[in-house]
Scaffold this motif. Structure first.
Motif, PDB file in Angstrom:
ATOM      1  N   PHE A 166     -15.197  14.792  10.989  1.00 14.37           N
ATOM      2  CA  PHE A 166     -16.588  14.513  11.351  1.00 14.37           C
ATOM      3  C   PHE A 166     -17.264  15.825  11.699  1.00 14.37           C
ATOM      4  CE2 PHE A 166     -14.509  10.485  12.137  1.00 14.37           C
ATOM      5  CZ  PHE A 166     -15.437   9.545  11.715  1.00 14.37           C
ATOM      6  N   SER A 167     -18.513  15.955  11.333  1.00 15.93           N
ATOM      7  CA  SER A 167     -19.268  17.158  11.661  1.00 15.93           C
ATOM      8  C   SER A 167     -20.578  16.759  12.327  1.00 15.93           C
ATOM      9  CB  SER A 167     -19.553  17.977  10.399  1.00 15.93           C
ATOM     10  OG  SER A 167     -20.250  17.203   9.440  1.00 15.93           O
ATOM     11  N   ASP A 168     -21.227  17.725  12.953  1.00 18.91           N
ATOM     12  CA  ASP A 168     -22.517  17.456  13.582  1.00 18.91           C
ATOM     13  C   ASP A 168     -23.495  16.936  12.530  1.00 18.91           C
ATOM     14  OD1 ASP A 168     -21.316  18.508  15.784  1.00 18.91           O
ATOM     15  OD2 ASP A 168     -22.662  20.216  16.012  1.00 18.91           O
ATOM     16  N   THR A 169     -24.277  15.955  12.919  1.00 20.14           N
ATOM     17  CA  THR A 169     -25.235  15.370  11.983  1.00 20.14           C
ATOM     18  C   THR A 169     -26.435  14.851  12.748  1.00 20.14           C
ATOM     19  OG1 THR A 169     -25.457  13.835  10.118  1.00 20.14           O
ATOM     20  CG2 THR A 169     -24.287  13.041  12.050  1.00 20.14           C
ATOM     21  N   ALA A 170     -27.517  14.565  12.038  1.00 18.24           N
ATOM     22  CA  ALA A 170     -28.729  14.009  12.644  1.00 18.24           C
ATOM     23  C   ALA A 170     -28.994  12.632  12.071  1.00 18.24           C
ATOM     24  CB  ALA A 170     -29.923  14.921  12.385  1.00 18.24           C
ATOM     25  N   CYS A 171     -29.443  11.719  12.925  1.00 13.76           N
ATOM     26  CA  CYS A 171     -29.831  10.371  12.513  1.00 13.76           C
ATOM     27  C   CYS A 171     -31.284  10.137  12.911  1.00 13.76           C
ATOM     28  CB  CYS A 171     -28.951   9.327  13.181  1.00 13.76           C
ATOM     29  SG  CYS A 171     -27.303   9.132  12.460  1.00 13.76           S
TER      30      CYS A 171
END
Length: 497
Positions: free
Chosen positions: A462-467
């Motif tokens: 998992f990596s940093d992400t934006a929702c």
């Protein structure tokens, strides 16, 4: 406490909706907790199985006897694909877990999670049917009437802190025969989850910390100060105009000199009315409070007319308080003040007033009022550990963090701090463009997909992400106002009104 003109006029209104949620070794592993000889709760929700567990009142001195902890379980609907247990905590601290989980299961948790996990809800001490509820309930009424309630702060609160509840959770894990647990905590529940992972790192299978409380700030005053910048960012986002925000700062200056503002249309706006409007600027989207007054605020700041805002403020639909809500407030105070690792004296808190006002002309006072939560606390404290260097504590387990860029309860900066505490073991999901708090399984489809995937297989990358946080992206699953996380926040909003 330093009581300026503005503090005395605005304190009750400024508290509206702005609280968040926020030890020794041993305990947990070596204690085999017996089932209490008592009948299953008469009003156990139909979709759960409930029971009681006896745990040490004081894990450092088990000679003090035991107290009862109430818990409920919803078994995995597909036993053949069962992964294990998923413990849930909805924050506060103050809300029950067992009754809340019944609704949570029916309305919000995805089928994939219900199929593969036993959902475990534990009423923390002071909530639901667990220990100390009668005492905390009585104390809540006294606190609201101005009584400091020393019989609770001195005799009970020291046995209600997060270190103790984390050990209760591990006692329940052992009683259920589980080697490890998965955990989903919101808001204050992220403090409980992070402390649990620090005390019992080998017991963590998966850890979701949604809307994290700061892992490093050691007192309520520090938490209050760090929220001030978040409030200002939210106000600028909602006002959507530098000119409007400058007009708001101008009003704040005028209220420092007078109790009443006379607008261009001749309507008077009292300091208390202005304070209520200011705090509602940072209220959660789900409450609908901001939507009720938005046009009135814009009319005041754009055209200097106050009549519309004055007509809208009485229409804000605050929930009606019941007796249990006062218990919630007393429990919040007991836990947060017991947890302090670096408490400040009354004089030290007083001395920070200029710092708050320098931080924000509009919201400095809003933050400063929150420092009164543990002002002159006289109970014994059980400091929680600073959560840091968790890469060296965990054995490679991945941790999922979810934080809102415009979260007024737990500022986004706290999510970044939590990511730093867990280092490369953590991935951070950032929810953008919405003033909200608590995101997993509340209808944000992007977040729900990630949280579900992680809980089922936390070993994947998992990596940093934006929702995106726009409401068009939400799925209409259930009544959001009754979601346990949102309900806990509404209680605090109304109690602090």
């Amino acid at each position: 406490m330093q009581r300026s003109f503005k503090y005395s006029i605005l304190s009750s209104a400024l508290l509206l909706g702005l609280s968040a949620c926020g030890g020794g070794g041993g305990g947990g592993q070596g204690f085999t907790a017996p089932v209490v000889e008592a009948p299953i709760s008469d009003n156990c929700p139909g979709n759960l199985t409930c029971n009681f567990l006896a745990v040490p009142r004081n894990y450092q001195d088990e000679s003090e006897g035991t107290v009862n902890i109430h818990y409920g379980i919803h078994l995995a609907t597909n036993p053949a694909s069962r992964i294990g247990t998923l413990f849930v905590n909805y924050g506060g601290p103050g809300g029950d877990a067992v009754q809340a989980t019944s609704y949570y299961i029916d309305q919000w948790i995805p089928a994939e999670i219900l199929e593969r996990f036993d959902i475990v809800a534990m009423d923390p001490r002071g909530a639901g049917k667990s220990a100390f509820v009668p005492e905390i309930t009585e104390c809540g009424q006294k606190l609201y009437q101005g009584d400091n309630c020393p019989e609770v702060t001195v005799n009970i609160a020291p046995d209600m802190g997060t270190n103790t509840v984390a050990r209760d959770m591990d006692s329940l894990r052992a009683h259920l025969g589980e080697d490890t647990i998965s955990y989903l905590g919101y808001s204050y529940g992220t403090r409980l989850g992070s402390v649990y992972s620090s005390l019992f790192p080998e017991r963590i299978r998966a850890l979701v910390l949604d809307s994290p409380v700061s892992p490093t700030i050691g007192n309520v005053t520090g938490l209050a100060f760090s929220r001030v910048g978040a409030y200002e960012s939210i106000a600028k986002f909602r006002l959507n105009s530098d000119q409007r925000f400058q007009a708001l700062e101008g009003l704040a200056l005028q209220y420092s000199e007078s109790e009443t503002y006379i607008a261009g249309d001749g309507e008077s706006l009292s300091a208390a009315e202005a304070a209520e409007a200011i705090t509602l600027m940072t209220s959660l989207e789900a409450s609908g409070y901001w939507q009720t007054i938005q046009s009135g605020v814009f009319e005041l700041l754009d055209n200097n007319n106050a009549a519309l805002l004055k007509s809208q403020l009485p229409k804000v639909n605050y929930p009606t308080l019941v007796a249990d809500d006062y218990r919630f407030n007393a429990m919040f105070k007991a836990v947060m003040c017991t947890d302090e690792s670096s408490p400040l004296s009354a004089n030290e808190i007083d001395a920070m007033f200029p710092d708050f006002m320098n931080e924000s002309l509009v919201f400095g006072l809003v933050g400063y009022v929150q420092t009164s939560e543990c002002y002159q606390w006289n109970g014994e404290q059980d400091p929680i550990p600073v959560i840091e260097n968790m890469e060296q504590v965990l054995s490679g387990q991945k941790v999922l963090l979810v934080a809102g860029e415009l979260d007024p309860r737990t500022p986004y900066s706290w999510g970044v701090q939590m990511e730093n505490s867990y280092g490369d073991n953590a991935a951070l999901v950032t929810v953008t463009d919405v003033v909200e708090h608590g995101f997993s399984f509340t209808g944000f489809s992007c977040v729900d997909k990630i949280t579900t995937s992680y809980l089922i297989d936390p070993s994947q990358e998992f990596s940093d992400t934006a929702c995106p946080g726009n409401f068009q992206g939400r799925s209409a699953i259930g009544d959001l106002s009754n979601h346990p996380v949102k309900k806990n926040n509404q209680i605090r909003e109304q109690l602090n009104k």
